[in-house]
Write an enzyme that holds these catalytic residues in place. Structure first.
Site, PDB file in Angstrom:
ATOM      1  N   ARG A  99      12.160  -6.654   5.387  1.00  8.04           N
ATOM      2  CA  ARG A  99      11.043  -5.114   4.939  1.00  8.04           C
ATOM      3  C   ARG A  99      12.060  -4.439   5.532  1.00  8.04           C
ATOM      4  NH1 ARG A  99       5.444  -2.569   5.634  1.00  8.04           N
ATOM      5  NH2 ARG A  99       5.243  -2.410   7.583  1.00  8.04           N
ATOM      6  N   ARG A 147      10.749  -1.954  10.720  1.00 10.43           N
ATOM      7  CA  ARG A 147      10.103  -1.345  12.030  1.00 10.43           C
ATOM      8  C   ARG A 147       9.415  -2.577  13.086  1.00 10.43           C
ATOM      9  NH1 ARG A 147       4.897   0.616   9.102  1.00 10.43           N
ATOM     10  NH2 ARG A 147       3.366  -0.649  10.014  1.00 10.43           N
ATOM     11  N   ARG A 180     -10.080   1.507   9.158  1.00  7.59           N
ATOM     12  CA  ARG A 180      -9.001   0.050   9.561  1.00  7.59           C
ATOM     13  C   ARG A 180     -10.587  -0.652   9.690  1.00  7.59           C
ATOM     14  NH1 ARG A 180      -3.779   0.930   9.179  1.00  7.59           N
ATOM     15  NH2 ARG A 180      -2.108  -0.419  10.219  1.00  7.59           N
ATOM     16  N   ARG A 183      -1.206  -8.694  13.612  1.00  5.17           N
ATOM     17  CA  ARG A 183      -1.688  -7.310  12.926  1.00  5.17           C
ATOM     18  C   ARG A 183      -2.591  -8.146  11.635  1.00  5.17           C
ATOM     19  NH1 ARG A 183       3.971  -5.414  10.559  1.00  5.17           N
ATOM     20  NH2 ARG A 183       3.064  -3.523  10.137  1.00  5.17           N
ATOM     21  N   LYS A 209       0.444  -0.802  -0.377  1.00 10.46           N
ATOM     22  CA  LYS A 209       0.059  -0.247  -0.456  1.00 10.46           C
ATOM     23  C   LYS A 209       1.068   1.044   0.162  1.00 10.46           C
ATOM     24  CE  LYS A 209      -2.255  -0.894   3.576  1.00 10.46           C
ATOM     25  NZ  LYS A 209      -2.224  -2.006   3.916  1.00 10.46           N
TER      26      LYS A 209
HETATM   27  P1  AMP Z   1       0.636   0.494   9.707  1.00 14.28           P
HETATM   28  O1  AMP Z   1       1.998   1.777   9.418  1.00 14.28           O
HETATM   29  O2  AMP Z   1      -0.654   1.015   8.712  1.00 14.28           O
HETATM   30  O3  AMP Z   1       0.832  -0.622   9.020  1.00 14.28           O
HETATM   31  O4  AMP Z   1      -0.108   1.151  10.859  1.00 14.28           O
HETATM   32  C1  AMP Z   1       0.913   0.959  11.765  1.00 14.28           C
HETATM   33  C2  AMP Z   1       0.473   0.528  13.631  1.00 14.28           C
HETATM   34  O5  AMP Z   1      -0.431   2.327  13.182  1.00 14.28           O
HETATM   35  C3  AMP Z   1      -1.108  -0.156  13.288  1.00 14.28           C
HETATM   36  O6  AMP Z   1      -0.419  -1.271  13.829  1.00 14.28           O
HETATM   37  C4  AMP Z   1      -1.989   0.605  14.052  1.00 14.28           C
HETATM   38  O7  AMP Z   1      -1.062   0.453  15.828  1.00 14.28           O
HETATM   39  C5  AMP Z   1      -1.885   1.664  14.156  1.00 14.28           C
HETATM   40  N1  AMP Z   1      -2.274   2.634  13.073  1.00 14.28           N
HETATM   41  C6  AMP Z   1      -2.941   2.404  11.839  1.00 14.28           C
HETATM   42  N2  AMP Z   1      -2.882   3.371  11.182  1.00 14.28           N
HETATM   43  C7  AMP Z   1      -4.820   3.095  12.310  1.00 14.28           C
HETATM   44  C8  AMP Z   1      -5.852   3.013  11.961  1.00 14.28           C
HETATM   45  N3  AMP Z   1      -6.826   3.352  10.827  1.00 14.28           N
HETATM   46  N4  AMP Z   1      -6.299   2.598  13.129  1.00 14.28           N
HETATM   47  C9  AMP Z   1      -6.110   2.034  14.092  1.00 14.28           C
HETATM   48  N5  AMP Z   1      -4.969   1.760  14.419  1.00 14.28           N
HETATM   49  C10 AMP Z   1      -4.262   2.523  12.714  1.00 14.28           C
END
Ligand code: AMP
Length: 218
Positions: free
Chosen positions: A128, A160, A91, A171, A16
């Site tokens: 990654r 990360r 989400r 996740r 993404k």
């Molecule tokens: P991502 O980079 O999109 O994988 O997001 C990393 C982390 O940020 C996720 O595992 C959640 O802990 C938090 N996070 C990001 N976007 C959201 C969202 N829309 N709702 C809830 N938690 C989020």
């Protein structure tokens, strides 16, 4: 030109971030990643960052209210006047409903779902590496990952904390439970497009752009 608001869905590691950066350049609309916004807060040590750091490290979701507020604020910035590419938001169903309320008639034009297998995702996430400054993504075998320095901006290239096997498993479970229901939500509105995310990056970009053009959106 009406606003071009696009939601990009897909499991963690579906590509993404990479695809959103490309589409953001192609259409001149900002890439809005709630994960990036939250990580920046953690890095800056703000109260918000302190509140969410442990939740993020574990691979769980932060509260709907909190991310809804962040997105609300982000849409008030001038660069979002032409629309946005939403990555990692919504989400959950309550987030998708809040987004509809926020955008009103000038709502989501398309939901692009990058479909990838769990095996592929686990392989991609565990190898990654990410630049902490500009978000560029590398593989663990790339020179930038080995040297720890981003060739784009000179920032630190790191793994990360949520790209560990335990957090990846959490996740993926959270995605299935909380985010997959959004596919039916957007399909029922006639907005869902599914793209095979296992293809080469350029092929994925071409398929996404074709979906946007076919609907006369850009
Ligand atoms: P991502 O980079 O999109 O994988 O997001 C990393 C982390 O940020 C996720 O595992 C959640 O802990 C938090 N996070 C990001 N976007 C959201 C969202 N829309 N709702 C809830 N938690 C989020």
């Amino acid at each position: 030109m009406p606003r071009l608001n696009l939601v990009v869905l897909g499991k963690q590691g579906a590509g993404k971030g990479t695809q959103c950066k490309r589409l953001s350049d192609a259409y001149g609309i900002p890439h809005v990643s709630t994960g990036d916004i939250l990580r920046a807060a953690v890095k800056a040590g703000t109260p918000l960052g302190e509140e969410v750091a442990a939740i993020m490290d574990a691979g769980a979701l932060v509260s709907d209210d909190l991310v809804n507020r962040l997105v609300d604020e982000r849409f008030k910035e001038p660069d979002a006047k032409r629309g946005a590419l939403l990555d990692g938001f919504p989400r959950t169903l309550p987030q998708a409903e809040a987004l509809e309320e926020l955008l009103g008639d000038d709502g989501i034009k398309l939901c692009l779902n990058l479909e990838v297998s769990n095996e592929r995702v686990i392989e991609r996430l565990s190898t990654r590496r990410v630049c902490q400054e500009c978000g560029n993504i590398y593989k663990d075998t790339d020179i930038e990952a080995i040297s720890g320095t981003c060739s784009n901006c000179g920032g630190d290239v790191i793994q990360r904390k949520d790209d560990t096997p335990e957090a990846i498993a959490t996740r993926l479970g959270v995605y299935e439970r909380d985010t997959e229901p959004l596919l039916a939500f957007y399909e029922s509105r006639g907005l869902l497009v599914v793209v095979n995310g296992d293809q080469e990056m350029d092929e994925v970009t071409a398929a996404l752009e074709a979906a946007v053009h076919e609907r006369g959106l850009a």
